[in-house]
Design a protein around this motif. Structure first.
Motif, PDB file in Angstrom:
ATOM      1  N   GLY A  75      64.287  69.308  72.354  1.00  0.00           N
ATOM      2  CA  GLY A  75      65.267  70.201  71.748  1.00  0.00           C
ATOM      3  C   GLY A  75      64.619  71.216  70.829  1.00  0.00           C
ATOM      4  N   GLN A  76      63.684  70.743  69.982  1.00  0.00           N
ATOM      5  CA  GLN A  76      62.963  71.660  69.097  1.00  0.00           C
ATOM      6  C   GLN A  76      61.975  72.510  69.879  1.00  0.00           C
ATOM      7  OE1 GLN A  76      61.144  69.791  65.715  1.00  0.00           O
ATOM      8  NE2 GLN A  76      63.090  69.065  64.864  1.00  0.00           N
ATOM      9  N   LEU A  77      61.309  71.880  70.860  1.00  0.00           N
ATOM     10  CA  LEU A  77      60.272  72.581  71.622  1.00  0.00           C
ATOM     11  C   LEU A  77      60.868  73.749  72.402  1.00  0.00           C
ATOM     12  CD1 LEU A  77      57.221  72.115  71.950  1.00  0.00           C
ATOM     13  CD2 LEU A  77      57.704  70.883  74.059  1.00  0.00           C
ATOM     14  N   ARG A  78      62.066  73.554  72.943  1.00  0.00           N
ATOM     15  CA  ARG A  78      62.692  74.619  73.727  1.00  0.00           C
ATOM     16  C   ARG A  78      62.982  75.854  72.874  1.00  0.00           C
ATOM     17  NH1 ARG A  78      67.408  76.856  75.359  1.00  0.00           N
ATOM     18  NH2 ARG A  78      67.622  77.344  77.600  1.00  0.00           N
ATOM     19  N   GLN A  79      63.210  75.662  71.588  1.00  0.00           N
ATOM     20  CA  GLN A  79      63.528  76.784  70.714  1.00  0.00           C
ATOM     21  C   GLN A  79      62.290  77.511  70.182  1.00  0.00           C
ATOM     22  OE1 GLN A  79      66.705  77.734  70.458  1.00  0.00           O
ATOM     23  NE2 GLN A  79      67.125  76.004  71.840  1.00  0.00           N
ATOM     24  N   ARG A  80      61.127  76.919  70.363  1.00  0.00           N
ATOM     25  CA  ARG A  80      59.915  77.534  69.816  1.00  0.00           C
ATOM     26  C   ARG A  80      59.497  78.740  70.651  1.00  0.00           C
ATOM     27  NH1 ARG A  80      56.376  72.097  68.191  1.00  0.00           N
ATOM     28  NH2 ARG A  80      57.853  71.353  66.602  1.00  0.00           N
ATOM     29  N   ARG A  81      58.943  79.730  69.963  1.00  0.00           N
ATOM     30  CA  ARG A  81      58.537  80.966  70.622  1.00  0.00           C
ATOM     31  C   ARG A  81      57.045  81.200  70.385  1.00  0.00           C
ATOM     32  NH1 ARG A  81      63.277  83.603  72.230  1.00  0.00           N
ATOM     33  NH2 ARG A  81      61.826  84.742  73.569  1.00  0.00           N
ATOM     34  N   ARG A  82      56.613  82.421  70.723  1.00  0.00           N
ATOM     35  CA  ARG A  82      55.184  82.750  70.669  1.00  0.00           C
ATOM     36  C   ARG A  82      54.566  82.471  69.305  1.00  0.00           C
ATOM     37  NH1 ARG A  82      54.617  88.836  71.314  1.00  0.00           N
ATOM     38  NH2 ARG A  82      55.575  88.663  69.251  1.00  0.00           N
ATOM     39  N   ASP A  83      55.211  82.897  68.242  1.00  0.00           N
ATOM     40  CA  ASP A  83      54.629  82.721  66.906  1.00  0.00           C
ATOM     41  C   ASP A  83      54.493  81.244  66.546  1.00  0.00           C
ATOM     42  OD1 ASP A  83      54.442  85.436  66.669  1.00  0.00           O
ATOM     43  OD2 ASP A  83      56.185  85.665  65.353  1.00  0.00           O
ATOM     44  N   ASP A  84      55.431  80.421  67.018  1.00  0.00           N
ATOM     45  CA  ASP A  84      55.340  78.980  66.769  1.00  0.00           C
ATOM     46  C   ASP A  84      54.116  78.400  67.472  1.00  0.00           C
ATOM     47  OD1 ASP A  84      57.803  78.695  65.259  1.00  0.00           O
ATOM     48  OD2 ASP A  84      58.827  79.093  67.156  1.00  0.00           O
ATOM     49  N   ALA A  85      53.885  78.841  68.725  1.00  0.00           N
ATOM     50  CA  ALA A  85      52.720  78.354  69.472  1.00  0.00           C
ATOM     51  C   ALA A  85      51.433  78.744  68.770  1.00  0.00           C
ATOM     52  CB  ALA A  85      52.747  78.906  70.895  1.00  0.00           C
ATOM     53  N   LEU A  86      51.386  79.976  68.265  1.00  0.00           N
ATOM     54  CA  LEU A  86      50.170  80.446  67.599  1.00  0.00           C
ATOM     55  C   LEU A  86      49.917  79.701  66.293  1.00  0.00           C
ATOM     56  CD1 LEU A  86      50.492  84.296  68.247  1.00  0.00           C
ATOM     57  CD2 LEU A  86      48.897  82.690  69.320  1.00  0.00           C
ATOM     58  N   ARG A  87      50.958  79.136  65.703  1.00  0.00           N
ATOM     59  CA  ARG A  87      50.772  78.342  64.479  1.00  0.00           C
ATOM     60  C   ARG A  87      50.148  76.982  64.776  1.00  0.00           C
ATOM     61  NH1 ARG A  87      56.453  77.689  62.654  1.00  0.00           N
ATOM     62  NH2 ARG A  87      55.553  76.136  61.231  1.00  0.00           N
ATOM     63  N   GLY A  88      50.215  76.536  66.038  1.00  0.00           N
ATOM     64  CA  GLY A  88      49.629  75.247  66.399  1.00  0.00           C
ATOM     65  C   GLY A  88      50.241  74.096  65.625  1.00  0.00           C
ATOM     66  N   ILE A  89      51.560  73.975  65.669  1.00  0.00           N
ATOM     67  CA  ILE A  89      52.272  73.008  64.825  1.00  0.00           C
ATOM     68  C   ILE A  89      51.761  71.588  65.054  1.00  0.00           C
ATOM     69  CG2 ILE A  89      54.530  71.988  64.328  1.00  0.00           C
ATOM     70  CD1 ILE A  89      55.729  74.772  65.037  1.00  0.00           C
ATOM     71  N   ASN A  90      51.764  71.124  66.302  1.00  0.00           N
ATOM     72  CA  ASN A  90      51.305  69.763  66.591  1.00  0.00           C
ATOM     73  C   ASN A  90      49.791  69.670  66.608  1.00  0.00           C
ATOM     74  OD1 ASN A  90      54.004  69.246  66.854  1.00  0.00           O
ATOM     75  ND2 ASN A  90      53.891  68.413  68.926  1.00  0.00           N
TER      76      ASN A  90
END
Length: 268
Positions: A75-90
């Protein structure tokens, strides 16, 4: 100093003198890794960076069956966008966990999929039950496993099996994971945590500084060796533990030599 984890909701933490046990505790969603769990993992890492101890990671029960982590929270992953990926959350949290001063032991039961598998790959040791299912189904969801699997798996199991897991979505059972070196041992579910603590006991009997230095040197690139080994050994050669432990070994050896053998003579 103990970690203040009273306000944690995604992890249950038990801390001892030489180890900390962090249990993933979101059974209602099969321990899916969400932003809260990542925040709490960062807090655990911050504590263990300041107060080095062995870390044991384990899952919980969901629906009467053991589970490590079913993956990231979709649910959270589906809402993540490019900037979230670049932050390397996990990936940032898992990389920090992998670099902790003392070893990390993952105790795996049931599903360890997607981000759950990547959390396991970040550990130094993986012990499992015969019910474990482990793999990376991300490409089936239109993404990649970007929290370590794409580069850790090749070192752990070799290129051929890594590509099956990463490109073809292969999920390994317990025997396959053991055969391919992805887990080090299999145990009954009620013995899994005992096995993790037994491994922690063996690590705990070693000199903590020597273990920490060994872990750091082990992670160095090939071109750093043997120079980094010599520098690390130079540090340890000056430690009090080295003198005390070696003297204890020599004293024990001398004492054994003084004890008579079965034929009445002293050991040579």
């Amino acid at each position: 100093m103990q970690l203040d984890a009273e306000d944690f909701t995604a992890l249950t933490v038990t801390e001892g003198e030489d180890r900390l046990h962090a249990q993933l505790n979101r059974p209602e969603v099969r321990n899916a890794i969400d932003s809260t769990m990542i925040t709490e993992l960062h807090a655990v890492c911050e504590h263990l960076e300041a107060c080095p101890k062995i870390l044991i990671l384990s899952g919980t029960e969901s629906g009467g069956k053991g589970i490590f982590a079913s993956g990231a929270d979709i649910g959270q992953l589906r809402q993540r966008r490019r900037d979230d990926a670049l932050r390397g959350i996990n990936s940032a949290a898992f990389d920090r966990l992998a670099k902790l001063p003392m070893p990390v032991i993952a105790a795996l039961d049931g599903f360890a999929l997607g981000g759950g598998a990547e959390l396991a790959w970040a550990a130094d040791f993986r012990v499992a039950t015969d019910q474990v299912k482990i793999g990376q189904p991300e490409t089936g969801l239109g993404i990649i496993p970007a929290a370590g699997a794409l580069w850790r798996l090749k070192d752990l199991t070799g290129e051929a099996m890594a590509k099956e897991i990463l490109f073809a979505g292969r999920i390994l059972n317990a025997d396959e994971a053991l055969a391919h070196g992805l887990v080090s041992s299999l145990h009954a579910a009620d013995e899994l945590l005992g096995a993790a603590h037994e491994l922690a006991d063996r690590i705990g009997r070693q000199d903590p500084l020597a273990v920490q230095v060994s872990k750091r040197v082990f992670a160095m690139p090939r071109e750093a060796h043997p120079h980094v080994d010599n520098l690390a050994q130079a540090i340890l050669f000056e430690s009090e533990a080295k003198f005390d432990r070696m003297q204890a070994f020599l004293d024990k050896k001398a004492k054994r030599a003084e004890q008579p053998t079965n034929n009445g003579t002293k050991e040579s």
